[in-house]
Design a protein around this motif. Structure first.
Motif, PDB file in Angstrom:
ATOM      1  N   ALA A  72     -47.994 -28.073  38.300  1.00 28.54           N
ATOM      2  CA  ALA A  72     -47.206 -28.883  37.366  1.00 28.54           C
ATOM      3  C   ALA A  72     -46.820 -28.057  36.133  1.00 28.54           C
ATOM      4  CB  ALA A  72     -47.995 -30.115  36.959  1.00 28.54           C
ATOM      5  N   GLY A  73     -47.728 -27.192  35.680  1.00 29.39           N
ATOM      6  CA  GLY A  73     -47.426 -26.318  34.536  1.00 29.39           C
ATOM      7  C   GLY A  73     -46.270 -25.387  34.864  1.00 29.39           C
ATOM      8  N   GLY A  74     -46.271 -24.867  36.097  1.00 29.73           N
ATOM      9  CA  GLY A  74     -45.159 -24.014  36.550  1.00 29.73           C
ATOM     10  C   GLY A  74     -43.852 -24.781  36.494  1.00 29.73           C
ATOM     11  N   ALA A  75     -43.911 -26.078  36.870  1.00 23.41           N
ATOM     12  CA  ALA A  75     -42.691 -26.901  36.846  1.00 23.41           C
ATOM     13  C   ALA A  75     -42.180 -27.055  35.416  1.00 23.41           C
ATOM     14  CB  ALA A  75     -42.981 -28.267  37.455  1.00 23.41           C
ATOM     15  N   VAL A  76     -43.097 -27.235  34.464  1.00 21.02           N
ATOM     16  CA  VAL A  76     -42.668 -27.391  33.057  1.00 21.02           C
ATOM     17  C   VAL A  76     -41.930 -26.127  32.594  1.00 21.02           C
ATOM     18  CG1 VAL A  76     -43.470 -27.643  30.670  1.00 21.02           C
ATOM     19  CG2 VAL A  76     -44.494 -29.022  32.458  1.00 21.02           C
ATOM     20  N   VAL A  77     -42.491 -24.960  32.939  1.00 20.67           N
ATOM     21  CA  VAL A  77     -41.829 -23.703  32.531  1.00 20.67           C
ATOM     22  C   VAL A  77     -40.488 -23.567  33.253  1.00 20.67           C
ATOM     23  CG1 VAL A  77     -42.071 -21.191  32.405  1.00 20.67           C
ATOM     24  CG2 VAL A  77     -44.074 -22.628  32.104  1.00 20.67           C
ATOM     25  N   LEU A  78     -40.472 -23.948  34.533  1.00 20.96           N
ATOM     26  CA  LEU A  78     -39.241 -23.835  35.324  1.00 20.96           C
ATOM     27  C   LEU A  78     -38.107 -24.665  34.712  1.00 20.96           C
ATOM     28  CD1 LEU A  78     -38.144 -22.715  38.067  1.00 20.96           C
ATOM     29  CD2 LEU A  78     -38.810 -24.872  39.082  1.00 20.96           C
ATOM     30  N   PHE A  79     -38.461 -25.850  34.215  1.00 23.96           N
ATOM     31  CA  PHE A  79     -37.436 -26.752  33.683  1.00 23.96           C
ATOM     32  C   PHE A  79     -37.270 -26.618  32.168  1.00 23.96           C
ATOM     33  CE2 PHE A  79     -38.995 -29.247  37.449  1.00 23.96           C
ATOM     34  CZ  PHE A  79     -37.897 -28.972  38.235  1.00 23.96           C
ATOM     35  N   GLY A 189     -39.659 -32.681  35.457  1.00 19.55           N
ATOM     36  CA  GLY A 189     -38.382 -32.029  35.115  1.00 19.55           C
ATOM     37  C   GLY A 189     -37.472 -32.951  34.344  1.00 19.55           C
ATOM     38  N   LEU A 190     -37.371 -34.194  34.820  1.00 18.41           N
ATOM     39  CA  LEU A 190     -36.486 -35.146  34.138  1.00 18.41           C
ATOM     40  C   LEU A 190     -37.031 -35.529  32.762  1.00 18.41           C
ATOM     41  CD1 LEU A 190     -35.503 -37.286  37.220  1.00 18.41           C
ATOM     42  CD2 LEU A 190     -33.905 -36.084  35.740  1.00 18.41           C
ATOM     43  N   SER A 191     -38.371 -35.586  32.622  1.00 20.44           N
ATOM     44  CA  SER A 191     -38.951 -35.873  31.298  1.00 20.44           C
ATOM     45  C   SER A 191     -38.585 -34.766  30.317  1.00 20.44           C
ATOM     46  CB  SER A 191     -40.470 -35.963  31.372  1.00 20.44           C
ATOM     47  OG  SER A 191     -40.859 -36.831  32.352  1.00 20.44           O
ATOM     48  N   VAL A 192     -38.688 -33.504  30.795  1.00 24.42           N
ATOM     49  CA  VAL A 192     -38.329 -32.374  29.924  1.00 24.42           C
ATOM     50  C   VAL A 192     -36.849 -32.463  29.555  1.00 24.42           C
ATOM     51  CG1 VAL A 192     -38.144 -29.849  29.796  1.00 24.42           C
ATOM     52  CG2 VAL A 192     -40.125 -30.880  30.905  1.00 24.42           C
ATOM     53  N   TYR A 193     -36.024 -32.756  30.540  1.00 25.69           N
ATOM     54  CA  TYR A 193     -34.576 -32.819  30.319  1.00 25.69           C
ATOM     55  C   TYR A 193     -34.214 -33.933  29.331  1.00 25.69           C
ATOM     56  CZ  TYR A 193     -29.667 -33.830  31.309  1.00 25.69           C
ATOM     57  OH  TYR A 193     -28.328 -34.083  31.179  1.00 25.69           O
ATOM     58  N   VAL A 194     -34.724 -35.125  29.614  1.00 25.19           N
ATOM     59  CA  VAL A 194     -34.375 -36.283  28.763  1.00 25.19           C
ATOM     60  C   VAL A 194     -34.912 -36.073  27.342  1.00 25.19           C
ATOM     61  CG1 VAL A 194     -34.818 -38.749  28.419  1.00 25.19           C
ATOM     62  CG2 VAL A 194     -34.149 -37.917  30.651  1.00 25.19           C
TER      63      VAL A 194
END
Lengths: 293, 272
Positions: A72-79, A189-194
């Motif tokens: 999940a941490g990797g996903a945060v960095v990715l997005f 990803g969507l949380s980071v985006y929004v």
């Protein structure tokens, strides 16, 4: 149809612009390193014991708190680059329109989530090369790990929880773990985006980081009921198999409902924000008057 | 020391003391305590026995902590390692250089970045030890029994327990220097502030995975010396030898990052 074409074009532009950035390469290479370092001891154990490792091992990895946190941490960095603003926006926005741009961004995030989880699963399969056993349920090795039968000196970063092994069929568990993981990554990803888009600050990044740490925080200091609202915890199948009961009779339906409705809600907020801006109204969550891009 | 270097150092020190260094120092004890918050509260309330300074330090830095080992590296990059990014973003890069020499500019910036990272970790640890020492002892009898049974740092813990924490703070300083030096080197490659701040985390994470993959023994890993990995054979030779080797390896890593900072920084300047 016209909007669909514009949306697809935005997705294409994002894949050409954002995907080949060093950040993406870094995340994928770090995940490859992590998965390799995690799976190779299991592979060696399998080769030594002359019994194959089933692909269901991915469900066991997702089930482990720390592994799931790293994914999940990797996903945060990715997005973290969301909402993908760049110099081209000045030319793209008037042509595509705000709604199509937001739709394109959300579609890009969803596709990237599928790619990310597929890559993780692919890394696991590559790491197991030579010791992969495709047709044996959970396989002898994972069952031995579940029963605590391990050779001296063997240490694994994840465990095979017996409750999960005995309650779920391997294929069924793997399929559910993969789909729930994709939804979880998309949610992050969507949380980071929004968050980043609505507040014009890296609020989304903090929100994503908070979601990643929530699982551990619940384990450390909060009641178990909080697992039901933690998107990072929901792909962990043990939560549906052990003593702790998830809502709706401990079925995966709750996990799916929570994550799918969360993803839909976040997409709706992203679109609503753009609708507000295109109508000339102020932002939904921020009073800050910035450059209206 | 020439006048240009003196001026550059003075300016960088001024910027450092007007940066986030104070918050960064405070964040270190908070992150370490976040690794065992429940235990901390129970120990504080007196419901549980066995609370000590060693307990909380050990459970974060040494024994499976997450916030401490993974977030503190990023905190070390916060005070000054990102300054080059800020100057590039504000287009102040060329004006700062126009007033002095290139070598003085880069040397001063790098030295202050490295020292700020080291001091952040060291002072943060010092603050943690002082604060925890008020309600808790340095070591409980169980801790002392653990060390007396032949674990590393045995003589230091049994004869001069305070020295153990001085060494821990010194290791913190060395680790902070590596994190901040690496972040400063990365700041010449990318202008993204968040990428620079996260780079020490990527460094520790990547090196840990590589160590596991390459099956490097714990006693040959720099980061296991620096985190005083007493449970997994995190020493090479005696305690003194480990400290010396850790300091030498840190100096080598910091010098290497410094060379990257200088040469890449000059290239970035040419493109500016």
């Amino acid at each position: 149809m016209r909007r669909m074409t514009k949306t697809l074009n935005i997705v294409r532009v994002r894949f050409l612009e954002d995907f080949p950035r060093p950040r993406t390469i870094l995340v994928f290479s770090m995940m490859l390193l992590y998965v390799a370092a995690t799976i190779i001891p299991v592979r060696e154990y399998g080769l030594w014991a002359k019994c194959g490792v089933a692909p269901g091992v991915f469900a066991c990895m997702v089930d482990e708190q720390f592994c799931q946190m790293v994914f999940a941490g990797g996903a945060v960095v990715l997005f973290s680059g969301a909402p993908f603003k760049n110099g081209m926006d000045t030319y793209m926005l008037p042509r595509a329109g705000r709604l199509s741009t937001a739709l394109g961004n959300c579609a890009y995030l969803l596709i990237l989530s599928v790619l990310y989880v597929s890559a993780l699963f692919g890394f696991v399969l590559i790491g197991l090369a030579g010791a992969l056993d495709m047709g044996n349920g959970w396989g002898k090795l994972l069952r031995s790990m579940g029963n605590g039968i391990l050779p001296d000196g063997f240490s694994s970063r994840f465990s095979a929880v017996p409750a999960m092994l005995y309650q779920f069929d391997a294929g069924y568990a793997l399929a559910n773990a993969l789909v729930l993981e994709v939804l979880c990554v998309a949610f992050i990803g969507l949380s980071v985006y929004v968050g980043n888009r609505a507040f014009q600050r890296p609020v989304g990044l903090w929100l994503g980081g908070g979601l990643v740490m929530l699982d551990l925080t619940i384990y450390n200091m909060l009641p178990e009921q909080f697992y039901t609202i933690s998107p990072v915890s929901l792909p962990r199948l043990t939560l549906y198999a052990g003593n702790y009961r998830m809502p709706w009779n401990n079925t995966f339906a709750y996990g799916y409902l929570f994550l799918i409705s969360g993803v839909i809600l976040l997409i709706a907020i992203a679109l609503l924000e753009e609708k507000y801006l295109s109508d000339g109204r102020r932002r939904l969550f921020s009073r800050k008057e910035g450059k209206r891009i | 020391m020439n006048a240009a270097l003196k001026r550059a150092l003075k300016a960088d020190c001024y910027l450092l003391f007007h940066s986030k260094i104070y918050w960064a120092i405070l964040a270190v004890p908070v992150l370490i305590l976040l690794d065992s918050p429940y235990d901390f509260l129970k120990h504080l309330e007196g419901e549980w026995t066995g609370g000590s300074v060693q307990y909380h330090y050990f459970h974060s830095i040494n024994f499976g902590g997450l916030f401490g080992p993974y977030l503190i590296p990023m905190i070390c990059a916060l005070p000054y390692a990102v300054s080059l990014c800020d100057e590039r973003a504000a287009a102040a890069f060329r004006y700062s250089l126009a007033r002095g020499q290139q070598i003085s500019y880069f040397l001063s910036k790098y030295v202050i970045s490295v020292l700020s990272g080291g001091l952040t970790f060291m002072l943060g640890l010092g603050l943690l030890f002082i604060l925890l020492d008020i309600p808790f002892p340095l070591f409980t009898n169980d801790d002392l029994g653990f060390y007396a049974s032949g674990y590393f740092y045995r003589d230091i813990v049994l004869n001069a327990p305070q020295l153990y924490y001085v060494i821990a703070s010194f290791y913190g300083f060395l680790s902070g220097c590596i994190y901040a030096g690496f972040a400063a080197a990365v700041s010449t490659i990318t202008a993204s502030r968040s990428a620079v701040v996260t780079s020490p985390f990527v460094l520790t994470f990547g090196i840990t995975q590589l160590d596991v993959l390459l099956k490097i023994p714990m006693r040959h890993r720099l980061f296991s010396w620096l985190s005083m990995e007493i449970t997994y054979d995190g020493l090479i030779g005696s305690e003194g030898m480990t400290i010396l080797l850790a300091a030498l390896c840190t100096a080598a890593v910091v010098a290497l990052c410094g060379l990257i900072f200088f040469f890449n920084g000059r290239r970035a300047l040419r493109h500016a």
